[in-house]
Design a protein around this motif. Structure first.
Motif, PDB file in Angstrom:
ATOM      1  N   LEU A 258      21.162   7.636 -15.543  1.00 43.24           N
ATOM      2  CA  LEU A 258      19.865   7.390 -16.164  1.00 43.24           C
ATOM      3  C   LEU A 258      19.722   8.166 -17.461  1.00 43.24           C
ATOM      4  N   ALA A 262      13.972   9.347 -18.813  1.00 41.90           N
ATOM      5  CA  ALA A 262      13.470   8.680 -17.611  1.00 41.90           C
ATOM      6  C   ALA A 262      13.302   9.647 -16.439  1.00 41.90           C
ATOM      7  N   ASP A 278      11.441   5.894 -13.821  1.00 44.63           N
ATOM      8  CA  ASP A 278      11.686   4.464 -13.994  1.00 44.63           C
ATOM      9  C   ASP A 278      13.175   4.245 -14.168  1.00 44.63           C
ATOM     10  N   ALA A 279      13.593   3.021 -14.028  1.00 41.73           N
ATOM     11  CA  ALA A 279      14.994   2.647 -14.213  1.00 41.73           C
ATOM     12  C   ALA A 279      15.067   1.129 -14.331  1.00 41.73           C
ATOM     13  N   THR A 280      16.170   0.635 -14.842  1.00 42.08           N
ATOM     14  CA  THR A 280      16.358  -0.812 -14.961  1.00 42.08           C
ATOM     15  C   THR A 280      16.545  -1.414 -13.562  1.00 42.08           C
ATOM     16  N   PRO A 281      16.295  -2.709 -13.405  1.00 39.75           N
ATOM     17  CA  PRO A 281      16.458  -3.340 -12.080  1.00 39.75           C
ATOM     18  C   PRO A 281      17.849  -3.129 -11.477  1.00 39.75           C
ATOM     19  N   ASP A 282      18.904  -3.211 -12.317  1.00 36.55           N
ATOM     20  CA  ASP A 282      20.261  -3.037 -11.796  1.00 36.55           C
ATOM     21  C   ASP A 282      20.478  -1.621 -11.261  1.00 36.55           C
TER      22      ASP A 282
END
Length: 540
Positions: A258, A262, A278-282
């Motif tokens: 990450l 974030a 938070d993080a990307t869906p993947d």
């Protein structure tokens, strides 16, 4: 924010299952305890009924600071204990000792105190983040009690082969924070190391009699003496260091997965943990499905990023995986490899309605309830929800919470509280991290004890003078500050001071007294009226 000010503020109930066998040799009990660790409770039962080490099995360790329910199984003996802080209820019999496989989940109910209305908006946002992202499944501060009490990682002594140092750190290194007989016993052996025939003048010495007998019979055989420690506690000593390696490995893994912006840090007993916002869906999908290993000497890695993270941690500790094998005691002392989920998701997370705090005057409290899988830490969920104002305790905080309050009257108690408040206000700016919106610091509050997660009152806050309304004389602004007397001293009655607001119980007592006086006055009027009426009837 503060938790665990009362035992009932932190409640956990274990959901369990076991195969009931009518003729089984293991008797299963529901153990209800408070202000006791699982080790302490089990040892008390074992000593009370003369049971051998290992005769009592359980599913997991429950927090000392709170009220908890869990099941235990006693091998070959009927026991009963109904004490204020430890109660047993017979459930049935089984043919096998209990283990972690017998737990299905734990339901927590936590009362968080000393909140302000400004805490509610970030709390709602944090609750939404927890529901969507989960919480990193770290081991929390409770796992690292040896660090808290100054013993360090005893497992590192074992890895180096220094069994004397390991034994000395275990039972001859008293903690500054321990006020029990055990600390006195450890202090005695610190001062009399090597004099194994010395007589210990404290009752808590019987806990170490097997170690001392081994040292008397085989002086200098430190490994043999160390192996006299109860097997469950020996395993905990190794697991404590293994948990630290896991925490450090996961922290490094998140840094590889990450971006820095974030995540945010949070202090705990063994260092610093990283949580993400938070993080990307993947990435979220990867983290949700990921497990991370509790490493042993033969651990292999399939994920190159996991391997890189653990290589970084072991390099920092100046170790290699084969070093985790304890030479000379491979079968008795070993690091058991295990996979642990990287992220936990609290189920049925409920944030209750805010109420006036009955312990901390002028503040509010809220109850948070949720269910966690076995091995997950409820305190981590609470810290993640209230990360915007949580800080870890220092040793001085814990010492302060243990100091006795030598007061005799309400007036004297109020004077001592005022002295403590003034002393803390002079310590400097608060250790709490500023919120993102840069709100001004709240006014100073009176100190209270005990504290959240062992902390006394919130560290120090700069006192903010009350605004003076136009046309209203402010006695507080004109009166010179009184010089506080030393905390805990008993002095002659002080001159009259401004009236101190009554607490909840005092107000209730005052209301009852007013009602009682009103009823007595009414009864007296009725008696006089009846007497007057009787007198008139007599005249007629």
């Amino acid at each position: 924010m503060r938790i665990k000010q009362k035992p009932e503020d932190f409640s956990v109930k274990e959901s369990y299952r076991f195969d009931e066998v009518e003729s089984g040799r293991h008797r299963v009990y529901l153990m209800d305890k408070q202000k006791l660790s699982t080790f302490d409770a089990v040892n008390r039962i074992r000593d009370a009924f003369g049971l051998k080490p290992g005769a009592i099995s359980y599913c997991g360790l429950k927090d000392k600071q709170g009220r908890t329910e869990q099941i235990i199984a006693v091998d070959g003996a009927d026991v009963d204990m109904q004490e204020p802080d430890l109660r047993l209820k017979f459930l049935g019999r089984t043919d096998k000792p209990l283990s972690a496989r017998n737990i299905t989940s734990n339901r927590f109910s936590v009362t968080v105190r000393a909140l302000t209305h400004d805490s509610l908006a970030p709390l709602n946002l944090a609750a939404a983040e927890v529901n969507r992202l989960g919480v990193v499944n770290y081991f929390d501060s409770q796992r690292f009690g040896a660090l808290k009490h100054g013993q360090g990682f005893i497992a590192k002594d074992l890895i180096r082969g220094d069994f004397e140092a390991a034994l000395h750190n275990y039972f001859a290194r008293p903690s500054d924070l321990d006020r029990t007989e055990d600390a006195k016993v450890k202090g005695f052996w610190r001062d009399n190391w090597g004099r194994w025939d010395a007589r210990v003048p404290f009752e808590g010495a019987k806990k170490y009699h097997r170690i001392l007998r081994s040292l008397r019979d085989h002086p200098g055989d430190w490994l043999r003496a160390f192996l006299q420690i109860d097997s469950d506690y020996r395993a905990m000593i190794l697991f404590e260091y293994q948990s630290f390696l896991w925490n450090e490995g996961v922290r490094r893994y998140l840094q590889l997965m990450l971006p820095r912006e974030a995540m945010f840090p949070m202090r705990y007993q063994a260092g610093t943990l990283l949580h993400y916002r938070d993080a990307t869906p993947d990435v979220l999908h990867t983290l949700r499905e990921k497990t991370f290993p509790l490493v042993g000497p033969d651990t292999t890695f399939e994920d190159p990023k996991v391997a890189e993270a653990m290589a970084w941690v072991l390099g920092k500790e100046k170790l290699k995986l084969p070093d985790l094998r304890i030479k000379g005691a491979e079968r008795m002392l070993y690091f058991k490899e295990e996979q642990r989920p990287l992220v936990m998701f609290p189920h049925k997370l409920v944030v209750g309605r805010t109420q006036n705090d009955d312990v901390n005057r002028g503040e509010i409290k809220v109850n948070v309830a949720f269910t966690l899988p076995p091995g997950a830490y409820a305190t981590l969920v609470i810290k993640r929800l209230f990360h915007f104002e949580y800080t870890e305790d220092t040793k001085e905080d814990i010492r302060t919470s243990q100091r006795p309050r030598l007061v005799t009257t309400e007036h004297e108690e109020a004077r001592v509280d005022a002295a403590r408040s003034a002393a803390r206000a002079s310590e400097g700016p608060s250790r709490h991290r500023d919120l993102a919106d840069k709100r001004p610091a709240p006014p100073a509050r009176e100190p209270r004890a005990p504290s959240r997660i062992g902390r006394p009152a919130r560290a120090s806050r700069e006192a903010t003078p009350e605004p003076v309304k136009k046309g209203v004389r402010s006695d507080r602004a004109e009166r010179p500050a009184a010089r506080p007397a030393p905390v805990g001293t008993l002095t002659a009655p002080a001159p009259p001071e401004p009236e101190i607001p009554l607490g909840f119980r005092a107000k209730q007592k005052q209301r009852k007294q007013v009602k009682a006086e009103s009823r007595a006055e009414k009864a007296e009027k009725q008696r006089l009226a009846a007497a007057k009426s009787a007198k008139k009837q007599k005249r007629k």
